[in-house]
Design a protein around this motif. Structure first.
Motif, PDB file in Angstrom:
ATOM      1  N   ALA A  34      43.404  40.471  33.193  1.00 34.34           N
ATOM      2  CA  ALA A  34      43.292  39.339  32.792  1.00 34.34           C
ATOM      3  C   ALA A  34      42.045  38.572  32.629  1.00 34.34           C
ATOM      4  O   ALA A  34      41.181  37.483  31.050  1.00 34.34           O
ATOM      5  CB  ALA A  34      43.836  38.584  34.682  1.00 34.34           C
ATOM      6  N   LEU A  35      41.238  38.643  32.981  1.00 33.30           N
ATOM      7  CA  LEU A  35      39.698  38.727  32.790  1.00 33.30           C
ATOM      8  C   LEU A  35      38.646  39.274  30.866  1.00 33.30           C
ATOM      9  O   LEU A  35      38.733  38.357  30.435  1.00 33.30           O
ATOM     10  CB  LEU A  35      38.167  38.756  33.444  1.00 33.30           C
ATOM     11  CG  LEU A  35      38.880  37.953  35.534  1.00 33.30           C
ATOM     12  CD1 LEU A  35      37.563  39.367  36.213  1.00 33.30           C
ATOM     13  CD2 LEU A  35      38.354  36.882  35.146  1.00 33.30           C
ATOM     14  N   ALA A  36      39.862  40.518  30.988  1.00 31.83           N
ATOM     15  CA  ALA A  36      39.672  41.048  29.553  1.00 31.83           C
ATOM     16  C   ALA A  36      40.157  40.014  28.892  1.00 31.83           C
ATOM     17  O   ALA A  36      39.212  39.951  27.526  1.00 31.83           O
ATOM     18  CB  ALA A  36      39.643  42.540  29.196  1.00 31.83           C
ATOM     19  N   ALA A  37      41.146  39.233  28.816  1.00 32.81           N
ATOM     20  CA  ALA A  37      41.933  38.655  27.856  1.00 32.81           C
ATOM     21  C   ALA A  37      41.527  37.508  27.887  1.00 32.81           C
ATOM     22  O   ALA A  37      42.355  36.290  26.907  1.00 32.81           O
ATOM     23  CB  ALA A  37      43.316  38.777  28.029  1.00 32.81           C
ATOM     24  N   GLY A  38      40.583  36.894  28.762  1.00 32.74           N
ATOM     25  CA  GLY A  38      40.397  35.023  28.855  1.00 32.74           C
ATOM     26  C   GLY A  38      41.318  34.326  29.621  1.00 32.74           C
ATOM     27  O   GLY A  38      41.052  32.710  29.111  1.00 32.74           O
ATOM     28  N   ILE A  39      41.903  34.523  30.395  1.00 30.09           N
ATOM     29  CA  ILE A  39      42.946  34.242  31.696  1.00 30.09           C
ATOM     30  C   ILE A  39      42.416  34.299  33.131  1.00 30.09           C
ATOM     31  O   ILE A  39      42.141  35.062  32.940  1.00 30.09           O
ATOM     32  CB  ILE A  39      44.244  34.444  31.460  1.00 30.09           C
ATOM     33  CG1 ILE A  39      44.986  35.967  31.648  1.00 30.09           C
ATOM     34  CG2 ILE A  39      44.880  33.932  29.470  1.00 30.09           C
ATOM     35  CD1 ILE A  39      46.243  36.243  31.193  1.00 30.09           C
ATOM     36  N   SER A  40      43.343  33.504  33.714  1.00 33.18           N
ATOM     37  CA  SER A  40      43.399  33.817  34.972  1.00 33.18           C
ATOM     38  C   SER A  40      44.089  34.877  35.480  1.00 33.18           C
ATOM     39  O   SER A  40      45.085  35.232  34.609  1.00 33.18           O
ATOM     40  CB  SER A  40      43.472  32.109  35.790  1.00 33.18           C
ATOM     41  OG  SER A  40      45.292  32.187  35.813  1.00 33.18           O
ATOM     42  N   PRO A  41      44.144  35.416  36.559  1.00 35.28           N
ATOM     43  CA  PRO A  41      44.724  36.546  36.850  1.00 35.28           C
ATOM     44  C   PRO A  41      46.684  35.773  37.093  1.00 35.28           C
ATOM     45  O   PRO A  41      46.992  36.155  37.363  1.00 35.28           O
ATOM     46  CB  PRO A  41      44.611  36.830  38.111  1.00 35.28           C
ATOM     47  CG  PRO A  41      42.489  36.789  37.413  1.00 35.28           C
ATOM     48  CD  PRO A  41      42.568  35.770  36.971  1.00 35.28           C
ATOM     49  N   GLU A  42      46.159  34.446  38.046  1.00 33.74           N
ATOM     50  CA  GLU A  42      47.456  34.117  37.981  1.00 33.74           C
ATOM     51  C   GLU A  42      48.686  33.452  36.841  1.00 33.74           C
ATOM     52  O   GLU A  42      49.620  33.605  37.120  1.00 33.74           O
ATOM     53  CB  GLU A  42      46.977  32.030  38.942  1.00 33.74           C
ATOM     54  CG  GLU A  42      48.327  31.704  39.347  1.00 33.74           C
ATOM     55  CD  GLU A  42      48.968  32.075  40.353  1.00 33.74           C
ATOM     56  OE1 GLU A  42      50.232  31.643  40.499  1.00 33.74           O
ATOM     57  OE2 GLU A  42      48.771  33.262  41.095  1.00 33.74           O
ATOM     58  N   ALA A  62      46.132  37.481  22.934  1.00 32.69           N
ATOM     59  CA  ALA A  62      44.955  38.081  24.246  1.00 32.69           C
ATOM     60  C   ALA A  62      45.599  39.028  25.163  1.00 32.69           C
ATOM     61  O   ALA A  62      44.711  40.199  25.226  1.00 32.69           O
ATOM     62  CB  ALA A  62      44.368  36.453  24.101  1.00 32.69           C
ATOM     63  N   VAL A  63      45.965  38.758  25.401  1.00 37.11           N
ATOM     64  CA  VAL A  63      47.370  40.019  26.658  1.00 37.11           C
ATOM     65  C   VAL A  63      47.385  41.303  25.567  1.00 37.11           C
ATOM     66  O   VAL A  63      47.140  42.843  25.962  1.00 37.11           O
ATOM     67  CB  VAL A  63      47.680  39.746  27.190  1.00 37.11           C
ATOM     68  CG1 VAL A  63      48.899  40.976  28.203  1.00 37.11           C
ATOM     69  CG2 VAL A  63      46.907  38.519  28.402  1.00 37.11           C
ATOM     70  N   ALA A  64      47.956  41.180  24.540  1.00 32.41           N
ATOM     71  CA  ALA A  64      48.505  42.393  23.956  1.00 32.41           C
ATOM     72  C   ALA A  64      46.908  42.923  23.417  1.00 32.41           C
ATOM     73  O   ALA A  64      47.209  44.574  24.034  1.00 32.41           O
ATOM     74  CB  ALA A  64      49.251  41.844  22.721  1.00 32.41           C
TER      75      ALA A  64
END
Length: 88
Positions: A34-42, A62-64
């Motif tokens: 999540a952090l690497a993608a710039g989003i929250s773990p939630e 971003a996640v992909a």
């Protein structure tokens, strides 16, 4: 803004997307991904569990990218016929 209820097909695609991303994440931690993608773990947890069936394109991209998945490959698995199962 009023959101229309999701259709059963949209809900199913959301579940498929979550399964694809979860499988691709493998042993990598949700926090690191999540952090690497710039989003929250939630947010990642909700996407993987299918609770967010229609995440923003930029979030999925971003996640992909972090998971080194092509968006074409993700879409091929997510957009299959409703009722089709994902290979595990």
């Amino acid at each position: 803004m009023v959101r229309l209820p999701l259709t059963p097909d949209e809900i199913e695609r959301g579940r498929r997307l979550g399964a694809v991303l979860r499988r691709a994440r493998g042993e990598r931690s949700m926090l690191d991904t999540a952090l690497a993608a710039g989003i929250s773990p939630e947010t990642l947890r909700k996407i993987e569990s299918g609770r967010v069936a229609t995440p923003a394109f930029s979030t999925v991209a971003a996640v992909a990218g972090v998971l080194e998945l092509s968006l074409d490959a993700v879409w091929a698995e997510v957009a299959g016929p409703v009722g089709a199962s994902l290979a595990s």
